[in-house]
Design a protein around this motif. Structure first.
Motif, PDB file in Angstrom:
ATOM      1  N   ASN A 139      18.092  57.202  40.517  1.00  0.00           N
ATOM      2  CA  ASN A 139      19.456  57.722  40.374  1.00  0.00           C
ATOM      3  C   ASN A 139      19.933  57.603  38.936  1.00  0.00           C
ATOM      4  O   ASN A 139      20.567  58.524  38.409  1.00  0.00           O
ATOM      5  N   GLU A 140      19.663  56.475  38.287  1.00  0.00           N
ATOM      6  CA  GLU A 140      20.114  56.301  36.901  1.00  0.00           C
ATOM      7  C   GLU A 140      19.442  57.304  35.979  1.00  0.00           C
ATOM      8  O   GLU A 140      20.094  57.880  35.105  1.00  0.00           O
ATOM      9  N   ARG A 141      18.146  57.547  36.153  1.00  0.00           N
ATOM     10  CA  ARG A 141      17.468  58.567  35.345  1.00  0.00           C
ATOM     11  C   ARG A 141      18.086  59.941  35.605  1.00  0.00           C
ATOM     12  O   ARG A 141      18.320  60.715  34.672  1.00  0.00           O
ATOM     13  N   GLY A 142      18.347  60.248  36.879  1.00  0.00           N
ATOM     14  CA  GLY A 142      18.949  61.538  37.226  1.00  0.00           C
ATOM     15  C   GLY A 142      20.341  61.703  36.648  1.00  0.00           C
ATOM     16  O   GLY A 142      20.693  62.779  36.149  1.00  0.00           O
ATOM     17  N   MET A 143      21.145  60.632  36.701  1.00  0.00           N
ATOM     18  CA  MET A 143      22.498  60.705  36.145  1.00  0.00           C
ATOM     19  C   MET A 143      22.433  60.904  34.638  1.00  0.00           C
ATOM     20  O   MET A 143      23.202  61.707  34.079  1.00  0.00           O
ATOM     21  N   ARG A 144      21.530  60.188  33.962  1.00  0.00           N
ATOM     22  CA  ARG A 144      21.399  60.345  32.514  1.00  0.00           C
ATOM     23  C   ARG A 144      20.981  61.780  32.181  1.00  0.00           C
ATOM     24  O   ARG A 144      21.526  62.406  31.272  1.00  0.00           O
ATOM     25  N   THR A 145      20.009  62.308  32.915  1.00  0.00           N
ATOM     26  CA  THR A 145      19.567  63.692  32.698  1.00  0.00           C
ATOM     27  C   THR A 145      20.731  64.658  32.894  1.00  0.00           C
ATOM     28  O   THR A 145      20.965  65.553  32.069  1.00  0.00           O
ATOM     29  N   THR A 146      21.473  64.489  33.977  1.00  0.00           N
ATOM     30  CA  THR A 146      22.623  65.354  34.264  1.00  0.00           C
ATOM     31  C   THR A 146      23.630  65.305  33.120  1.00  0.00           C
ATOM     32  O   THR A 146      24.074  66.355  32.618  1.00  0.00           O
ATOM     33  N   LEU A 147      23.998  64.106  32.700  1.00  0.00           N
ATOM     34  CA  LEU A 147      25.005  63.967  31.642  1.00  0.00           C
ATOM     35  C   LEU A 147      24.502  64.504  30.299  1.00  0.00           C
ATOM     36  O   LEU A 147      25.273  65.131  29.558  1.00  0.00           O
ATOM     37  N   GLU A 148      23.241  64.289  29.983  1.00  0.00           N
ATOM     38  CA  GLU A 148      22.689  64.808  28.721  1.00  0.00           C
ATOM     39  C   GLU A 148      22.692  66.333  28.727  1.00  0.00           C
ATOM     40  O   GLU A 148      23.010  66.971  27.716  1.00  0.00           O
ATOM     41  N   ARG A 149      22.351  66.935  29.864  1.00  0.00           N
ATOM     42  CA  ARG A 149      22.376  68.394  29.960  1.00  0.00           C
ATOM     43  C   ARG A 149      23.801  68.923  29.861  1.00  0.00           C
ATOM     44  O   ARG A 149      24.035  69.961  29.241  1.00  0.00           O
ATOM     45  N   MET A 150      24.750  68.219  30.469  1.00  0.00           N
ATOM     46  CA  MET A 150      26.148  68.620  30.353  1.00  0.00           C
ATOM     47  C   MET A 150      26.612  68.512  28.894  1.00  0.00           C
ATOM     48  O   MET A 150      27.315  69.394  28.398  1.00  0.00           O
ATOM     49  N   ARG A 151      26.206  67.430  28.236  1.00  0.00           N
ATOM     50  CA  ARG A 151      26.611  67.242  26.848  1.00  0.00           C
ATOM     51  C   ARG A 151      26.117  68.408  25.985  1.00  0.00           C
ATOM     52  O   ARG A 151      26.858  68.907  25.127  1.00  0.00           O
ATOM     53  N   THR A 152      24.890  68.845  26.219  1.00  0.00           N
ATOM     54  CA  THR A 152      24.358  69.972  25.457  1.00  0.00           C
ATOM     55  C   THR A 152      25.250  71.196  25.599  1.00  0.00           C
ATOM     56  O   THR A 152      25.523  71.902  24.629  1.00  0.00           O
ATOM     57  N   VAL A 153      25.759  71.441  26.819  1.00  0.00           N
ATOM     58  CA  VAL A 153      26.608  72.615  27.059  1.00  0.00           C
ATOM     59  C   VAL A 153      27.980  72.444  26.406  1.00  0.00           C
ATOM     60  O   VAL A 153      28.454  73.343  25.718  1.00  0.00           O
ATOM     61  N   VAL A 154      28.649  71.306  26.605  1.00  0.00           N
ATOM     62  CA  VAL A 154      30.017  71.162  26.077  1.00  0.00           C
ATOM     63  C   VAL A 154      30.048  70.991  24.563  1.00  0.00           C
ATOM     64  O   VAL A 154      31.088  71.252  23.951  1.00  0.00           O
ATOM     65  N   GLU A 155      28.926  70.580  23.978  1.00  0.00           N
ATOM     66  CA  GLU A 155      28.902  70.414  22.520  1.00  0.00           C
ATOM     67  C   GLU A 155      28.387  71.642  21.802  1.00  0.00           C
ATOM     68  O   GLU A 155      28.392  71.687  20.576  1.00  0.00           O
ATOM     69  N   ALA A 156      27.947  72.653  22.563  1.00  0.00           N
ATOM     70  CA  ALA A 156      27.397  73.877  21.924  1.00  0.00           C
ATOM     71  C   ALA A 156      28.503  74.705  21.283  1.00  0.00           C
ATOM     72  O   ALA A 156      29.632  74.710  21.718  1.00  0.00           O
TER      73      ALA A 156
END
Length: 156
Positions: A139-156
């Protein structure tokens, strides 16, 4: 005594985006498939069309990214714009777990915490005792992956 503690975990990531921008993303369940390694799609159900307390949606899940897929019913349990978006997973008679996002302004950005909390039923406690360490890491790996992917979108 370990069986009496809350069961869950969390991961935080700072994003160079406003709480409003991050909120629009984390509360739009129809976009989760872009980010989550396990939930590859979701849709609002039973007349719900967006994030509000009591809104319902279904998530289409592939556990650990492998194996069969299945739909899970979800209900929004906390909906405080730019602060908290949380939902329960399960039916109205049995909640299995809760997932959510907490947002905290941080200068010109936002610290986003994704978290999960299992319901403290006897079967869930037994599951967590046997497999919790492994599932918690997944779950922690999945949450980190989810948040990192979200960060890529909101910071683009």
């Amino acid at each position: 005594m370990g069986l009496l503690r809350p069961l869950g975990g969390e991961v935080s990531v700072r994003m160079a985006a406003s709480p409003e921008t991050v909120w629009d993303l984390v509360s739009d369940v129809t976009r989760i498939g872009e980010f989550s390694p396990e939930t590859f799609e979701a849709r609002w159900t039973r007349g719900s069309t967006g994030p509000e307390l009591g809104a319902t949606f279904a998530g289409h899940v592939k556990r650990n990214g492998v194996g069969p897929t299945y739909w899970v019913p979800c209900t929004v349990t906390r909906c405080e714009p730019q602060q908290v978006f949380e939902f329960s997973v399960g039916t109205s008679s049995m909640t299995v777990n809760n997932w959510g996002y907490r947002l905290r302004p941080d200068g010109d950005g936002t610290v986003v915490t994704e978290y999960f909390r299992l319901e403290p039923s006897l079967p869930i406690r037994a599951y967590w005792l046997l497999l919790g360490r492994l599932r918690g890491r997944t779950n922690e790996r999945g949450m980190r992956t989810t948040l990192e992917r979200m960060r890529t979108v909101v910071e683009a």
